[in-house]
Write a protein that holds these residues in place. Structure first.
Motif, PDB file in Angstrom:
ATOM      1  N   LEU A 151       0.819  -1.216   0.000  1.00 28.33           N
ATOM      2  CA  LEU A 151       0.000   0.000   0.000  1.00 28.33           C
ATOM      3  C   LEU A 151       0.849   1.261   0.000  1.00 28.33           C
ATOM      4  O   LEU A 151       0.439   2.295  -0.545  1.00 28.33           O
ATOM      5  CB  LEU A 151      -0.922   0.004   1.228  1.00 28.33           C
ATOM      6  CG  LEU A 151      -2.084  -0.991   1.207  1.00 28.33           C
ATOM      7  CD1 LEU A 151      -2.719  -1.090   2.588  1.00 28.33           C
ATOM      8  CD2 LEU A 151      -3.122  -0.581   0.170  1.00 28.33           C
ATOM      9  N   ASP A 152       2.016   1.205   0.626  1.00 29.32           N
ATOM     10  CA  ASP A 152       2.943   2.340   0.655  1.00 29.32           C
ATOM     11  C   ASP A 152       2.261   3.620   1.134  1.00 29.32           C
ATOM     12  O   ASP A 152       2.378   4.682   0.529  1.00 29.32           O
ATOM     13  CB  ASP A 152       3.552   2.555  -0.734  1.00 29.32           C
ATOM     14  CG  ASP A 152       4.764   3.488  -0.707  1.00 29.32           C
ATOM     15  OD1 ASP A 152       5.428   3.553   0.333  1.00 29.32           O
ATOM     16  OD2 ASP A 152       5.022   4.156  -1.735  1.00 29.32           O
TER      17      ASP A 152
ATOM     18  N   ARG B 286      -0.940   4.333   1.277  1.00 35.61           N
ATOM     19  CA  ARG B 286      -2.274   4.582   0.732  1.00 35.61           C
ATOM     20  C   ARG B 286      -3.316   3.782   1.510  1.00 35.61           C
ATOM     21  O   ARG B 286      -3.031   2.695   1.984  1.00 35.61           O
ATOM     22  CB  ARG B 286      -2.315   4.208  -0.754  1.00 35.61           C
ATOM     23  CG  ARG B 286      -1.420   5.072  -1.630  1.00 35.61           C
ATOM     24  CD  ARG B 286      -1.225   4.467  -3.022  1.00 35.61           C
ATOM     25  NE  ARG B 286      -0.432   3.242  -2.960  1.00 35.61           N
ATOM     26  CZ  ARG B 286      -0.101   2.528  -4.028  1.00 35.61           C
ATOM     27  NH1 ARG B 286      -0.518   2.896  -5.237  1.00 35.61           N
ATOM     28  NH2 ARG B 286       0.623   1.432  -3.898  1.00 35.61           N
TER      29      ARG B 286
ATOM     30  N   LYS C 101      -9.233   2.373  -0.687  1.00 36.67           N
ATOM     31  CA  LYS C 101      -9.156   2.937  -2.040  1.00 36.67           C
ATOM     32  C   LYS C 101      -9.162   1.851  -3.116  1.00 36.67           C
ATOM     33  O   LYS C 101      -9.453   2.128  -4.284  1.00 36.67           O
ATOM     34  CB  LYS C 101      -7.875   3.780  -2.146  1.00 36.67           C
ATOM     35  CG  LYS C 101      -7.654   4.443  -3.492  1.00 36.67           C
ATOM     36  CD  LYS C 101      -6.355   5.235  -3.491  1.00 36.67           C
ATOM     37  CE  LYS C 101      -6.083   5.844  -4.866  1.00 36.67           C
ATOM     38  NZ  LYS C 101      -4.810   6.597  -4.895  1.00 36.67           N
TER      39      LYS C 101
ATOM     40  N   GLU D 159      -6.610   3.379 -10.600  1.00 39.28           N
ATOM     41  CA  GLU D 159      -6.998   3.970  -9.326  1.00 39.28           C
ATOM     42  C   GLU D 159      -7.535   2.943  -8.334  1.00 39.28           C
ATOM     43  O   GLU D 159      -7.374   3.104  -7.123  1.00 39.28           O
ATOM     44  CB  GLU D 159      -8.059   5.060  -9.541  1.00 39.28           C
ATOM     45  CG  GLU D 159      -7.531   6.353 -10.145  1.00 39.28           C
ATOM     46  CD  GLU D 159      -7.085   6.171 -11.602  1.00 39.28           C
ATOM     47  OE1 GLU D 159      -7.745   5.391 -12.333  1.00 39.28           O
ATOM     48  OE2 GLU D 159      -6.079   6.799 -11.989  1.00 39.28           O
TER      49      GLU D 159
ATOM     50  N   ILE E  81      -4.229  -2.167  -6.972  1.00 36.21           N
ATOM     51  CA  ILE E  81      -2.904  -2.006  -6.376  1.00 36.21           C
ATOM     52  C   ILE E  81      -1.971  -3.055  -6.956  1.00 36.21           C
ATOM     53  O   ILE E  81      -2.365  -4.199  -7.171  1.00 36.21           O
ATOM     54  CB  ILE E  81      -2.980  -2.125  -4.840  1.00 36.21           C
ATOM     55  CG1 ILE E  81      -1.647  -1.720  -4.207  1.00 36.21           C
ATOM     56  CG2 ILE E  81      -3.382  -3.517  -4.397  1.00 36.21           C
ATOM     57  CD1 ILE E  81      -1.730  -1.535  -2.717  1.00 36.21           C
TER      58      ILE E  81
END
Length: 458
Positions: free
Chosen positions: A185-186, A188, A192, A258, A261
Motif C-alpha cells: 500500500l505504501d 495509501r 481505495k 486507481e 494495487i
C-alpha cells in the motif's frame, strides 16, 4: 530497522523523546542515529540498520532467481488492524524473541493488542515501550516453549521458506510477514482499492502460474481484494486462455489504475507464510466445469478399471538450469529401484508417465515397454537447451510467431491432462520438488495409496 544501543555522549546526533511514536518520527526524519531522552529509565541511542543488511546467504538462491532482500518499511502503522496479516498467529500461543529492537517491540504491541498470545523476553527494557500486561513476561532466561505453538524471533537470519517453518524467523522477516500489505500500500488507504495485481511467475510453466495465482488470490482475499491481471499475458499465457480453462477470474472490466494495487516484487510476497505456506491452493475447483468433465472422461477411457502408478519425471530445463536442493531432479536410473519395488508390491497394471523430456520417455519405454502410457505432447531433449535456458525461452525460438499462442495453448492443455491423470492414479511418485508435485497432490486431496517425492539434492 532500529537497534537499541547504549547512550554515547561522544556521538553527535539529534535527540528524540521516548513515546509511542519514537520509531515513526525517527524513520520520517531519516537520520541513522539518535539520542533518545527516556522518562522511564536511562537515556539510550537508536541506530538504523538497513533491512538489506539482513542478507541471505549467497547459496540460498539459485543463480537464475533474483535475490531480493527486504524492503525498508519506513512507513507502517501497527494500529491499522485491517492491513495486518493477523491470520499468521492462528494456532499460536506464545511469542518469544532473542533481541529487543524496533521490530520485536512493534510485534509485541501487535500480539498483545490483537491476539491472546503470551509474550516472553529477557530484556526488561521492553517495559519502556509497552505497558505492563499480564501476558507480557520478562524473565532472566527465555523458557523452552513448544515449537509448534510458539512464534520465535531469532538473531540469526531466517526467512521461513526453508523447511516451510514460519514459526521461527529473523526480525525483518517476522515483521514482513505481518506488515506485507502495508509495504504494498505504501501509505495509501486500503479502502481505495478493489483489485490487486502481481507479476505471477512469468518464467514458470502453467503449474507455477496456477499454484501462485491461487495462493496470491487467497492472500488478497483475506484483505477483501480480488486478484486480477492488468496485462493480456501472464508470462507466455494469454489471460483469456487461462480463464477459458481455469477459474482464476483474472479479467475485470472495471479495473483501473486507481482501484488496482500492484505488488512491487512478487518474490518478497512469496516469501511470506500467507503465500508460501498455503495448502491446497490448486484443488480441482481451479478447473472450469467443462474442462474437468473432459478430463474425467479421458481418464475413464484411458484406464477403465486398471490399477495405475503415476510417475512425474522432470528433465530438460531442470537439468540445463543446474537447480540444486530439493528442486534437483532424480534421474530415471535413481528412480528405477523404487519403481520396480512398488510395481512388485502393489501390482500395478500400467504406469502413467508425465514428462516433457523425450530422452526420459525413451528410457522408461525401454524399461517397461507397453506398460507405460503417456499423453501426446511437445517434448524436448536436454541437448536442445543452452545452459540456463528454460522451456518458455526455447518455445519462443522454435514456434513460429503467428502460431505461438495456439502452440502454447495446446502444450499447456496437454500438460494439464497429464497432471490430472497423475492425480487420478492409485499411487504417485515424483522426481523432485516442482509445481507439478504440488498440483497433483492438491488435485488428489490425500487419496493416493502411497506417494513419494525424491530428494536427491538434499
Amino acid at each position: 530497522m532500529f537497534e537499541l544501543l547504549e547512550y554515547d555522549a561522544n556521538v553527535g546526533c539529534k535527540e528524540l523523546y521516548l513515546d509511542e511514536n519514537l520509531f515513526h518520527r525517527a524513520l520520517s526524519d531519516g537520520e541513522k542515529r539518535y539520542h533518545v531522552k527516556n522518562p522511564k529509565g536511562e537515556d539510550f541511542d537508536i541506530f538504523y540498520l538497513d533491512n538489506n543488511d539482513d542478507i541471505e546467504p549467497i547459496d540460498s538462491y539459485p543463480a537464475y532467481i533474483p535475490r531480493p532482500y527486504m524492503v525498508p518499511y519506513r512507513i507502517y502503522d501497527e494500529t491499522d488492524r485491517d492491513t495486518l496479516y493477523l491470520k499468521f498467529f492462528d494456532g499460536l500461543q506464545y511469542f518469544e524473541f532473542e533481541e529487543l529492537n524496533e521490530y520485536t517491540i512493534v510485534l509485541t504491541k501487535v500480539v498483545l493488542s490483537y491476539t491472546g498470545m503470551h509474550v516472553y523476553c529477557n530484556d526488561p527494557r521492553i517495559l519502556w515501550f509497552v505497558d505492563k500486561n499480564e501476558r507480557l513476561h520478562v524473565e532472566s532466561e527465555l523458557p523452552q516453549l513448544p515449537g509448534d505453538v510458539t512464534f520465535y524471533v531469532q538473531k540469526e537470519f531466517k526467512t521461513g521458506i526453508d523447511g516451510n517453518d514460519f514459526n521461527r524467523l529473523s526480525a525483518t522477516y517476522a515483521f514482513h510477514n505481518i506488515f506485507f500489505l502495508q509495504w504494498i500500500l505504501d501509505g495509501r488507504p486500503l479502502s481505495k482499492f478493489k483489485y490487486a495485481t502481481v507479476n505471477i511467475d512469468t518464467a514458470g510453466g502453467i503449474g507455477a502460474v496456477l499454484t501462485f495465482g491461487k495462493r496470491f488470490e487467497k492472500a488478497f482475499s483475506y484483505f477483501g481484494l480480488k486478484l486480477i491481471s492488468k496485462e493480456e499475458r501472464i508470462g507466455k499465457f494469454r489471460a483469456d486462455m487461462l480463464d477459458k480453462y481455469f477459474s482464476l477470474g483474472l479479467i475485470a472490466e472495471d479495473a483501473t489504475d486507481e482501484n488496482t494495487i500492484e505488488v512491487p516484487n512478487q518474490v518478497l510476497l512469496i516469501k511470506t507464510k500467507c503465500v508460501f505456506a498455503t495448502k491446497g491452493a490448486t484443488d480441482t475447483s481451479i478447473l472450469t466445469g467443462g474442462f474437468k468433465k473432459d478430463l474425467d472422461e479421458y481418464f475413464v477411457a484411458l484406464f477403465k478399471d486398471k490399477k495405475v502408478l503415476g510417475i512425474l519425471i522432470r528433465g530438460t530445463d531442470f537439468l540445463s538450469s543446474g537447480v540444486s536442493g530439493d528442486r534437483k531432479m532424480a534421474t530415471v536410473e535413481q528412480m528405477l529401484p523404487t519403481i520396480h519395488q512398488w510395481m512388485d508390491e502393489d501390482g500395478y497394471d500400467r504406469i502413467f508417465l508425465a514428462t516433457e523430456d523425450k530422452d526420459i520417455l525413451k528410457q522408461m519405454k525401454d524399461e517397461f515397454g507397453k506398460q507405460v502410457i503417456v499423453v501426446a505432447q511437445e517434448r524436448h531433449s536436454v541437448s536442445e537447451f543452452r545452459k540456463g535456458q528454460i522451456i518458455s525461452e526455447l518455445e519462443k525460438e522454435i514456434f513460429k510467431e503467428e502460431d505461438y499462442d495456439e502452440q502454447v495453448e495446446d502444450t499447456t492443455i496437454n500438460y494439464f491432462y497429464a497432471l490430472y491423470m497423475l492425480s487420478r492414479c492409485d499411487s504417485f511418485m515424483c522426481s523432485g520438488q516442482c509445481n507439478g508435485w504440488d498440483v497433483v497432490n492438491d488435485f488428489n486431496a490425500g487419496r493416493f495409496l502411497r506417494s513419494y517425492k525424491f530428494r536427491v539434492g538434499v
